[in-house]
Design an enzyme around this catalytic site. Structure first.
Site, PDB file in Angstrom:
ATOM      1  N   GLU A 148       2.220  -1.966  -2.844  1.00  0.00           N
ATOM      2  CA  GLU A 148       0.789  -2.068  -3.142  1.00  0.00           C
ATOM      3  C   GLU A 148       0.455  -3.412  -3.798  1.00  0.00           C
ATOM      4  OE1 GLU A 148      -0.832  -0.029  -1.600  1.00  0.00           O
ATOM      5  OE2 GLU A 148       0.786   1.408  -1.250  1.00  0.00           O
ATOM      6  N   HIS A 188       0.269  -6.140  -1.257  1.00  0.00           N
ATOM      7  CA  HIS A 188      -1.022  -6.092  -0.556  1.00  0.00           C
ATOM      8  C   HIS A 188      -2.098  -6.901  -1.272  1.00  0.00           C
ATOM      9  CE1 HIS A 188      -0.720  -3.503   2.888  1.00  0.00           C
ATOM     10  NE2 HIS A 188      -0.364  -2.421   2.223  1.00  0.00           N
TER      11      HIS A 188
HETATM   12 ZN    ZN Z   1       0.268  -0.615   2.842  1.00  0.00          ZN
END
Ligand code: ZN
Length: 1060
Positions: free
Chosen positions: A342, A345
């Protein structure tokens, strides 16, 4: 986002929403709005005449009435004169729509077209290019009862109080269900958010809170700072009673972890991991994280694994909460990977975003790949490299079907968009990036991706932008001379070459099989598509540019060669004993060693397996068994290779060995062929017996050692390997006697729970502990154990409760249904449940979601008969487009079952013969040993009765039985060496006798063999006269099985870790 334990996103499509619209995303006739007027736009994608610059959002959720109201004021950039603004809204009651123009405020006429989730705002005057406009919309809706949009979540405190919160999940197309917006990733804008709440709650969002204002009626309004420019799917806000803990990174970013109050003491590990990883990415990408804070929130109800909302990442509780006393080594690994994903990202996806969902892999492939790069450096002790290979194997499984799709695939409607969140985008994406990195060198690759991120910050990209950034490194001064291994990538036709290579991997589906044949110094190479089908025409027309790597028996150096054509020839400096292509399997392709190739490999593995790395060994095991399924290699050759596993100790080859062998008996468990099934199970137990025996029932060792131990001991227990069953039973009983207060070694708790769940009392005790536990990882292990119980009424009850959602969370239903379906006692229940509740489940989890796909495949992919294929086809064939008939997972499951049928038809006789031959061989080896022993013993002891003599006599009987059976050309129907402790040996003509024996297996066993537990054969069955029986025979004709009937519990595959 992360499709953690299972899946990812959820797209909801109620039939009335018309979600399943034509693939071209365009209606054939003029679309009609809800009020009967023509709707002025006929495409699913929004027009580009206007785009949003800034949103002012005020949201007021009411956690008592479970609804919300809001106001959205959107500043627009008009690109061409127009009097129509088309944007998204889904199931929102929109009222009071105003245009704020330079010449004044005026109302707009609103048309709704629900099939495309669109609103058209009609102005009676033209909006002129270059001037400033704003639209303001008021809206209201219920909090969603699903897992997406602005949705309701709840949890129960220790005292039994139910508390409600509201959270968001907008990827991919759900922001439109929370506020009117331009809900496509390329419409980036800034957001200024205000949340209205009661004083007993808190609100958090993407940005830090600037101030709180008192409102009339005792409510409070939190004002959050304006975000950076970003896509709608990254917006997030939560109203809850969460508590938090915080720290600051070296780069000055405040990190906070939020959880429900009673679990806040389980957040320390995640907090430290997030601090460490965000600092790592800040340095690695050489681009500062642009927000002042990063919150990580554990949400009690969450469908996927986690979501990368900018500045406020959200997680399943199991993905964020960690109790050092109760969480296992794999929990730690899994949690760290999810956070790493995450946070990656925040750059790949949030800062630089794919232009459209067809290139989702640019987000997800990179985030998946960065999990491994970042953990390798920040948490070397987790040995994450040991697990990367598994991702590529998983990707190949779906990518070897004709229902696969290119990494970059055209998609239009929300269901198709949801289907992009699959193993191809995540795992294949990561694997081809890994191959490219290996090809270019890590240094060059890093420079290239940093350039890509810097060049496209706050923008949107397509594939070619990435290839251009990587190709540019060819001229880079940053690149050290020694790193220039990528001359093909940079050579003459520089600008095109990187793209030309990579397009073959992203624009066509599937992957190549490279066939290698060594003749002296000559190595002949050819490539074709690896496809599990009986239609060879489907493999035509595919060609890849494959960065081959290889090493030989004569040299450890990794040699490289770019195979661009269908066939090619390499010349070695000298003849060699063996070659190994795809070194460490860093390339996304399989290799077939033709001619004597596989035999040479088998010889190396048998005599000196460490001459090859563990990744190489794992890839050989994978490749050879996969080649069996397409008929390139005979099953017996693959099984011969598997024999070396008795000396294997490394996690990847061992788990890959299980990964190839266990599914063989899993197929048999769903058919009536208990004898062969047990023979196969016995073989696998035999193969790993030494390694299992060496495991300690503790938590010591490295992460890989602990994960392996956990796996082996669970396997041994499930397969009723006596030492494991005894130990697991002891542990469970002790734990139960302490009323669950005793600390079990964490890594072996699942094995102990598994044993406990076999009896009604044990199951009930486990369930009671499950109900009251606050430790998510412990609960998750209890849930797995309970779902593998042989108690069918319990299995059914679990599925029903999970669907209902009161006692067991609905987010866990997919895991429960799939676990029950893999349970030999439960698979029929799982299939019945899926059919009976199909309509409820697609509403809850949404068509096209990876959750639905996970259930469809998980429930049906171990069937291998035409009858079951017909049954599966009959059910899915009765669906309409609105209820899922077009989903890719249905085509996948048909193909998988057809592949299973072909496999069984071709290979069952071979498997039977090989196992027979092997036990025969083992018998002769024993006889030689026993003869030697026998001579000695005869001399020493034969005057008195002794067990050794009786063994010799029994062996003699066995030999006689074999002799007779060979005479009449018929193998002994069933055959045991009737004393405990001898090696398991048994042969049978399975097909004829299996039904009867499978019935007998249900009765209490009277007889035990190592690795096998069942009734003893009668002398008739042995083809002998009573006098021939050894004196010891009756002595053993009494129960000696370590436990009650073979519980037929299933093997748990290592938890497939989450994808996002
Ligand atoms: Zn992802």
């Amino acid at each position: 986002m992360l499709v953690a334990p299972l899946v990812l996103l959820l797209v909801s499509f109620s039939p009335s929403s018309g979600a399943q619209l034509p693939n071209q995303g365009k209606v054939k006739d003029v679309p009609i709005a809800t009020n009967g007027q023509p709707f002025p736009w006929d495409r699913m994608r929004l027009p580009k005449t206007v785009s949003p610059l800034h949103y002012d959002l005020t949201i007021h959720p009411n956690l008592t009435t479970l609804d919300f109201t809001g106001v959205a004021r959107i500043q627009l950039d008009v690109h061409q004169d127009t009097s129509t603004i088309v944007l998204h809204a889904k199931q929102l009651q929109v009222s009071k729509v105003l245009l704020l123009a330079p010449e004044g405020v005026r109302p707009l006429h609103v048309l709704e077209y629900p099939p495309f989730h669109q609103l058209a705002l009609l102005s009676d005057s033209v909006l002129t290019k270059g001037r400033n406009y704003e639209v303001q919309l008021e809206f209201a809706a219920n909090l969603s009862d699903s897992f997406h949009g602005f949705y309701k979540s709840s949890y129960r405190t220790r005292s039994g109080e139910v508390r409600v919160l509201a959270s968001t999940q907008f990827e991919a197309t759900f922001a439109r269900g929370a506020f009117p917006c331009f809900d496509e990733p390329a419409f980036k804008a800034n957001f200024t958010i205000r949340m209205i709440r009661e004083p007993r709650h808190i609100a958090i969002s993407n940005m830090p809170k600037v101030k709180t204002v008192d409102l009339p009626g005792g409510l409070l309004e939190d004002h959050f700072d304006t975000t950076v420019k970003m896509s709608t799917y990254l917006v997030a806000y939560i109203v809850s009673d969460f508590l938090s803990v915080s720290k600051t990174t070296q780069h000055g970013v405040k990190i906070s972890v939020y959880a429900v109050p009673e679990k806040i003491d389980q957040t320390a590990f995640a907090l430290d991991a997030a601090v460490k990883l965000l600092d790592f990415y800040d340095d690695y990408f050489d681009i500062p994280y642009p927000l002042p804070k990063q919150d990580l929130a554990a949400i009690p109800d969450f469908q996927s694994g986690a979501m990368e909302n900018w500045g406020l990442t959200t997680y399943r509780e199991t993905g964020l909460l960690f109790d050092p006393e109760k969480s296992s080594a794999s929990d730690k690994l899994g949690l760290t990977k999810v956070i790493a994903h995450e946070l990656a990202h925040q750059w790949f996806g949030n800062l630089v975003t794919m232009e459209w969902w067809n290139d989702l892999w640019l987000n997800e492939g990179f985030a998946k790949f960065m999990e491994y790069i970042s953990l390798d450096i920040t948490y070397p002790e987790l040995q994450v490299d040991d697990f990367f290979l598994g991702k590529c194997f998983e990707a190949m499984e779906v990518d070897s079907l004709s229902s696969s799709h290119p990494v970059s695939t055209d998609v239009e409607n929300p269901t198709q968009i949801q289907e992009m969140f699959d193993d191809v985008s995540y795992d294949k994406g990561a694997c081809i990036l890994n191959m490219l990195r290996d090809f270019l060198t890590p240094e060059a690759f890093e420079i290239g991706i940093i350039r890509y991120l810097k060049r496209y910050s706050y923008q949107n990209t397509v594939n070619s932008h990435l290839w251009e950034s990587l190709t540019d490194i060819c001229n880079s001064d940053d690149l050290i001379e020694g790193g220039m291994k990528h001359k093909e990538f940079c050579s003459k036709q520089k600008r095109q070459s990187g793209s030309a290579i990579m397009d073959t991997w992203t624009l066509q589906e599937g992957f190549p099989l490279v066939t290698v044949e060594v003749r002296g110094r000559e190595v002949r190479l050819s490539q074709e598509r690896f496809l599990k089908t009986d239609d060879p025409s489907l493999t035509e027309g595919f060609l890849w540019q494959i960065p081959l790597t290889y090493m030989t028996s004569a040299s450890n150096t990794i040699h490289r060669f770019l195979l661009k054509s269908k066939t090619d020839v390499l010349y070695l400096p000298e003849p060699v004993d063996w070659v190994k292509f795809n070194v460490d399997m860093s390339g996304y392709y399989m290799v077939h060693y033709a001619g004597e190739g596989w035999n040479s490999i088998i010889k190396v593995l048998q005599h000196n397996h460490t001459a090859l790395t563990s990744n190489d060994r794992a890839s050989l095991i994978h490749n050879i068994f996969q080649l069996v399924s397409i008929g390139k290699v005979r099953l017996d050759t693959a099984l011969e290779l598997s024999l070396y596993l008795s000396r294997e100790t490394e996690i990847m080859p061992v788990t890959q060995g299980f990964g190839e062998l266990v599914p063989l008996y899993k197929l048999m468990e769903k058919r009536d062929m208990a004898a062969l099934e047990n023979q196969m199970k016995g073989y696998i137990v035999d193969l790993f017996r030494g390694l299992i025996d060496r495991q300690e029932w503790t938590d010591s060792g490295s992460v890989s050692e602990r994960v392996l131990r956990s796996y082996l001991l669970l396997f041994g227990t499930v397969r009723n390997y006596a030492p494991c069953v005894t130990k697991a039973t002891q542990l469970f009983n002790k734990w139960k006697d302490s009323d669950g207060n005793m600390s079990l070694p964490v890594d072996v708790t699942t094995a102990a729970f598994m044993i406990g769940a076999r009896t009604p009392e044990g199951w009930d005790f486990l369930f009671e502990k499950y109900r009251t536990s606050l430790q998510m990882s412990v609960k998750s292990r209890m849930k797995s154990a309970m779902a593998f119980s042989p108690l069918q009424d319990k299995l059914k009850w679990m599925m029903e409760q999970s669907l209902h959602g009161e006692i067991m969370k609905t987010q866990d239903l997919p895991d429960v249904v799939v676990s029950v379906s893999r349970n030999p006692r439960g698979y029929k229940l799982g299939w019945d449940f899926l059919q009976a509740n199909w309509h409820t489940m697609i509403k809850k989890f949404d068509l096209g979601s990876s959750t639905i796909s996970y259930m469809v495949n998980g429930v049906t992919n171990q069937y291998s008969t035409r009858e079951m294929l017909d049954e599966v086809k009959s059910f899915f064939g009765s669906l309409t487009e609105e209820t899922g008939s077009e989903m890719r997972c249905i085509r996948q499951t048909y193909e998988t079952i057809e592949d299973n049928i072909r496999w069984m038809d071709t290979n069952l006789p071979l498997l039977q013969a090989w196992l027979d031959k092997r036990s025969h061989k083992a018998l002769h080896e024993d006889l030689i040993f026993l003869s030697i022993l026998g001579f000695g013993l005869s001399i020493m002891f034969c005057t008195t009765f002794c067990r050794a003599c009786s063994r010799l006599r029994e062996e003699a009987i066995e030999r006689e039985a074999w002799r007779r059976s060979e005479q009449d050309g018929h193998a002994p129907s069933i055959y045991f060496i009737p004393f405990p402790g001898s090696r398991s040996r048994r042969d049978s003509d399975d097909h004829l006798r299996a039904p009867r024996y499978s019935q007998e297996f249900q009765s209490p066993p009277r007889y035990s063999m190592a690795g096998y537990c069942g009734p003893p054969p009668s002398y008739n069955e042995l083809g002998l006269k009573p006098d021939d029986l050894p004196p010891s025979y009756t002595e053993y004709n009494t129960p000696v099985c370590p436990i009650t009937p073979p519980p037929h519990t299933d093997m748990v595959q290592p938890q497939a870790e989450s994808q996002q």
